[in-house]
Structure formats: C-alpha cells, structure tokens
Design an enzyme around this catalytic site. Structure first.
Site, mmCIF file in Angstrom:
data_model
loop_
_atom_site.group_PDB
_atom_site.id
_atom_site.type_symbol
_atom_site.label_atom_id
_atom_site.label_comp_id
_atom_site.label_asym_id
_atom_site.label_seq_id
_atom_site.Cartn_x
_atom_site.Cartn_y
_atom_site.Cartn_z
ATOM 1 N N VAL A 8 -32.406 4.654 -74.492
ATOM 2 C CA VAL A 8 -31.366 4.468 -75.497
ATOM 3 C C VAL A 8 -30.222 3.644 -74.926
ATOM 4 C CG1 VAL A 8 -29.701 5.667 -76.978
ATOM 5 C CG2 VAL A 8 -31.938 6.697 -76.536
ATOM 6 N N CYS A 9 -29.814 2.633 -75.680
ATOM 7 C CA CYS A 9 -28.676 1.794 -75.293
ATOM 8 C C CYS A 9 -27.455 2.281 -76.063
ATOM 9 C CB CYS A 9 -28.966 0.329 -75.614
ATOM 10 S SG CYS A 9 -27.668 -0.774 -75.064
ATOM 11 N N LEU A 10 -26.657 3.100 -75.383
ATOM 12 C CA LEU A 10 -25.438 3.643 -75.965
ATOM 13 C C LEU A 10 -24.384 3.580 -74.859
ATOM 14 C CD1 LEU A 10 -24.268 5.057 -78.507
ATOM 15 C CD2 LEU A 10 -24.970 7.227 -77.482
ATOM 16 N N ARG A 59 -23.646 5.017 -70.380
ATOM 17 C CA ARG A 59 -23.648 4.096 -69.231
ATOM 18 C C ARG A 59 -22.232 3.897 -68.737
ATOM 19 N NH1 ARG A 59 -26.584 -0.408 -72.519
ATOM 20 N NH2 ARG A 59 -24.408 -0.876 -72.605
ATOM 21 N N ASN A 80 -31.633 -0.769 -80.464
ATOM 22 C CA ASN A 80 -30.937 -0.093 -79.372
ATOM 23 C C ASN A 80 -31.782 0.963 -78.670
ATOM 24 O OD1 ASN A 80 -28.672 -0.391 -81.846
ATOM 25 N ND2 ASN A 80 -28.290 -1.474 -79.936
#
Length: 186
Positions: free
Chosen positions: A110-112, A116, A103
């Site tokens: 950062v993929c959270l 988003r 992630n």
C-alpha cells in the site's frame, strides 16, 4: 554485585506462578499502545477489525467494504503487522487480495504517505484506517505503486472505471487476473 540471570529467573518464576515451563506474558510498549489505539477506534460501519489470534494484538486484519465510489460493493481485507517499535515505526499494512488500484501494487503493498515518510508516533491505527478509506474514495494517480493503473486513471477515467469494475468481478485487466472482491453482483 547483582546476578542478572538469577534476577531474571526469579522474576520469571513470580510471573508464571513458579512454573518454568509456563510462558510469560510480557507487555511491551507496542502492545500497550496498540491496545489503547484499538480501544479508541471509531470505525465506520464499513470497517471491521478481526484478530485471527486473540492472544496477538500486534497482528490483525481490517475488512473494508466501501459504500461509495468506484470500489463500492467490494470487500477488501488488509493485514496489519505492528512492529515492536510501534508507535515509533508505522504498522506494515498489505492488501490480502490482488486488486486494481493505483496505490496498491499487485503484491498488496500500500502506498500511503503516513505508512512511510510522514509517519509520526502521534498517529494511530485509526488514522491509518481512515487513510486506507480515503484511497478508495480518491485513488491518487500522482503517487502510484501500480503505475499502469495510475496512467489509465490520469489519461482515461472511463477506461479506469471499466478496469476497476472488471477486476472486482475477478476478471482480467490486460494479462493480469484479479481476485473477485464483490459482495454482490454488480
């Protein structure tokens, strides 16, 4: 008719003690909200917030040292850049080190979801920090930024664990060199 330029100049003189060369300290809604968020932080002992510039509350770092999971023993630093539109826009969060995580991509993005499409103004800096902690306890292979790490996690958990350990020691995984993040020998 009010002369806005004169009004602004008079206001500026009154807030700077009459010194036109002294910068004004303007408190924006973002600064007020970040101040409130930071004052209400309930961080676990594994996290610490550091302000490199104490005069700039909108830019700070979070140091996180997991005490459980695959990333235990590592120390990870995230930079937080809070936009002036905060809380209507989420903070920009990046990992400052190159780490092996499904992630977090190799540039530190950062993929959270709450950073988003699921961001809402009621969310706080505390919620973002706990979201980051959760990513280290439960990496999510179904919503990856590092697709290679996600595939390994999905298909071979043992190899994923070995890759995490190797990368945290500052080793290579494939042709990619990672930053050493271990706080002690593992």
């Amino acid at each position: 008719m009010i002369n806005l330029f004169s009004f602004k100049e008079a206001t500026n003189r009154s807030t700077t003690g009459g010194d036109p060369n002294k910068p004004t300290s303007k408190t924006t809604p973002a600064v007020l909200r970040v101040t409130k968020d930071l004052n209400e932080l309930q961080l676990p002992g594994t996290c610490k917030v550091i302000h490199p510039d104490p005069n700039n509350l909108l830019d700070f770092n979070l140091t996180f040292t997991p005490d459980e999971g695959l990333y235990k023993g590592g120390q990870f630093i995230f930079s937080f850049r809070v936009p002036v539109e905060y809380p209507h826009s989420p903070p920009k969060v990046k990992c400052t080190q190159k780490i092996y995580h499904p992630n977090i991509d190799l540039e530190g993005n950062v993929c959270l979801n709450i950073l988003r499409e699921d961001w809402k103004p009621v969310l706080t800096i505390n919620a973002v920090i706990y979201g980051l902690i959760f990513l280290f306890v439960e990496p999510n292979a179904d919503d990856p930024l590092n697709k290679e790490a996600a595939e390994v996690l999905k298909n071979n958990k043992r190899t994923f664990e070995q890759n995490v350990a190797q990368s945290m020691r500052g080793g290579n995984v494939g042709s990619v060199s990672f930053d050493r993040v271990l706080t002690h020998h593992r």
